[in-house]
Motif scaffolding. Structure first.
Motif, PDB file in Angstrom:
ATOM      1  N   TYR A 206       0.821  -1.204   0.000  1.00  0.00           N
ATOM      2  CA  TYR A 206       0.000   0.000   0.000  1.00  0.00           C
ATOM      3  C   TYR A 206       0.859   1.261   0.000  1.00  0.00           C
ATOM      4  CZ  TYR A 206      -1.586   3.876   2.909  1.00  0.00           C
ATOM      5  OH  TYR A 206      -1.781   5.118   3.437  1.00  0.00           O
ATOM      6  N   GLU A 207       1.919   1.268   0.837  1.00  0.00           N
ATOM      7  CA  GLU A 207       2.728   2.476   0.958  1.00  0.00           C
ATOM      8  C   GLU A 207       3.431   2.825  -0.351  1.00  0.00           C
ATOM      9  OE1 GLU A 207       3.786   0.040   4.732  1.00  0.00           O
ATOM     10  OE2 GLU A 207       2.991  -0.341   2.739  1.00  0.00           O
ATOM     11  N   MET A 208       3.860   1.809  -1.091  1.00  0.00           N
ATOM     12  CA  MET A 208       4.552   2.068  -2.355  1.00  0.00           C
ATOM     13  C   MET A 208       3.586   2.676  -3.371  1.00  0.00           C
ATOM     14  SD  MET A 208       7.644   0.986  -1.626  1.00  0.00           S
ATOM     15  CE  MET A 208       8.639   0.401  -2.998  1.00  0.00           C
ATOM     16  N   VAL A 209       2.357   2.165  -3.407  1.00  0.00           N
ATOM     17  CA  VAL A 209       1.333   2.734  -4.283  1.00  0.00           C
ATOM     18  C   VAL A 209       1.024   4.166  -3.853  1.00  0.00           C
ATOM     19  CG1 VAL A 209      -1.102   2.597  -4.937  1.00  0.00           C
ATOM     20  CG2 VAL A 209       0.303   0.528  -4.935  1.00  0.00           C
ATOM     21  N   HIS A 210       0.878   4.375  -2.555  1.00  0.00           N
ATOM     22  CA  HIS A 210       0.542   5.701  -2.036  1.00  0.00           C
ATOM     23  C   HIS A 210       1.612   6.719  -2.407  1.00  0.00           C
ATOM     24  CE1 HIS A 210      -0.002   8.935   0.922  1.00  0.00           C
ATOM     25  NE2 HIS A 210      -1.270   8.571   0.934  1.00  0.00           N
ATOM     26  N   LYS A 211       2.872   6.365  -2.230  1.00  0.00           N
ATOM     27  CA  LYS A 211       3.960   7.289  -2.548  1.00  0.00           C
ATOM     28  C   LYS A 211       3.979   7.623  -4.039  1.00  0.00           C
ATOM     29  CE  LYS A 211       7.078   6.161   1.281  1.00  0.00           C
ATOM     30  NZ  LYS A 211       7.289   7.541   1.755  1.00  0.00           N
ATOM     31  N   CYS A 212       3.775   6.617  -4.879  1.00  0.00           N
ATOM     32  CA  CYS A 212       3.752   6.867  -6.323  1.00  0.00           C
ATOM     33  C   CYS A 212       2.588   7.788  -6.689  1.00  0.00           C
ATOM     34  CB  CYS A 212       3.654   5.553  -7.087  1.00  0.00           C
ATOM     35  SG  CYS A 212       5.209   4.626  -7.157  1.00  0.00           S
ATOM     36  N   ALA A 213       1.426   7.541  -6.107  1.00  0.00           N
ATOM     37  CA  ALA A 213       0.262   8.370  -6.403  1.00  0.00           C
ATOM     38  C   ALA A 213       0.482   9.810  -5.946  1.00  0.00           C
ATOM     39  CB  ALA A 213      -0.983   7.786  -5.749  1.00  0.00           C
ATOM     40  N   MET A 214       1.077   9.987  -4.776  1.00  0.00           N
ATOM     41  CA  MET A 214       1.360  11.327  -4.276  1.00  0.00           C
ATOM     42  C   MET A 214       2.305  12.081  -5.200  1.00  0.00           C
ATOM     43  SD  MET A 214      -0.346  12.017  -1.497  1.00  0.00           S
ATOM     44  CE  MET A 214       0.560  13.333  -0.692  1.00  0.00           C
ATOM     45  N   ALA A 215       3.175  11.353  -5.893  1.00  0.00           N
ATOM     46  CA  ALA A 215       4.124  11.968  -6.821  1.00  0.00           C
ATOM     47  C   ALA A 215       3.574  12.059  -8.241  1.00  0.00           C
ATOM     48  CB  ALA A 215       5.437  11.184  -6.818  1.00  0.00           C
TER      49      ALA A 215
END
Length: 262
Positions: A206-215
């Motif tokens: 989840y965190e990897m997806v979240h970071k990519c989406a935030m960027a």
């Protein structure tokens, strides 16, 4: 140092012999904002200014790279301080997000104090990217050659930025997979490359997806599998999540329209 030489005893073929090995570096990195301590994380001491910028953007601490006015890496007795100077508008937001807790290597939620803070919903991503299955396979095939620290130590993760044709533009390594991704996204925020996608040597949490989406990243390609929560968040923000990537095959879990034949 990103790596160090250590002595050891090596048992092989029934014999024990003295030897040396190259091991990955790991140290506490304390991030401070305008001289105020904020968080301590364990990381490989390389590309730390990119780590700081990427962390700030993917955690929503800064709205854009322009709010980071200066950064400085300071050697301390017990680790490294990453001293960041941010705009007053950003500092006001930070005052409401106390997070000066210690984070273990690779922990993507360390320091989050509430469920709402930990599970913040990422924004929708754009819809400009289109890549081929072959581009994804090309990126996967090139990943190993862009992991010199992993080749030397066998102990780090990698995150790479690839152009739409699958060519690896740059890569970052770290003992923590989240750190490797933050370093890469910090580089991307500064370098401003064109369209492309992220490939990671780890699973897609989840965190990897979240970071990519935030960027604003539109596609994440992972060597290992995604989690159910990662898929749910990718669907919500419209990010194309591709996992279980191996030579000749990969699984598209969300937003398959960005990936075309060719």
């Amino acid at each position: 140092m990103p790596s160090a030489v250590t002595t050891l005893s090596r048992w092989q073929d029934g014999r024990l012999e003295p030897g040396e090995d190259l091991v990955a570096g790991e140290c506490p990195v304390a991030i401070s904002f305008n001289r105020r301590p904020y968080v301590v994380m364990m990381a490989t001491p390389a590309n730390l200014e990119e780590l700081g910028l990427g962390f700030c953007l993917t955690e929503g601490l800064l709205d854009d790279a322009g709010e980071l006015l200066a950064s400085r890496v300071i050697e301390r007795d017990q680790g490294v301080e990453l001293a960041l100077t941010v705009a007053e508008t950003a500092l006001a937001r930070l005052d409401g997000q106390r997070r000066n807790l210690s984070g273990r290597t690779g922990c993507g939620l360390c320091g989050a104090e509430t469920l709402e803070q930990a599970m913040a919903v990422p924004p929708k991503v754009g819809e400009q990217l289109q890549v081929s299955h072959q581009a994804l396979q090309s990126a996967l095939a090139s990943l190993e050659a862009n992991q010199p620290l992993q080749a030397a130590t066998g102990a780090v993760h990698c995150a790479a930025w690839c152009d739409a044709g699958g060519r690896v533009v740059t890569a970052r390594e770290d003992v923590g997979r989240h750190n490797a991704l933050d370093k890469l996204l910090g580089w991307r925020a500064s370098a401003g490359p064109g369209g492309g996608f992220v490939v990671v040597s780890s699973r897609a949490s989840y965190e990897m997806v979240h970071k990519c989406a935030m960027a604003g990243v539109e596609l994440l390609l992972a060597v290992s599998a995604p989690t159910a929560l990662a898929i749910a968040y990718a669907e919500h923000c419209g990010l194309s999540l591709v996992g279980f990537a191996r030579p000749g095959r990969h699984n598209i879990y969300t937003a398959p329209g960005r990936v075309v034949n060719g």
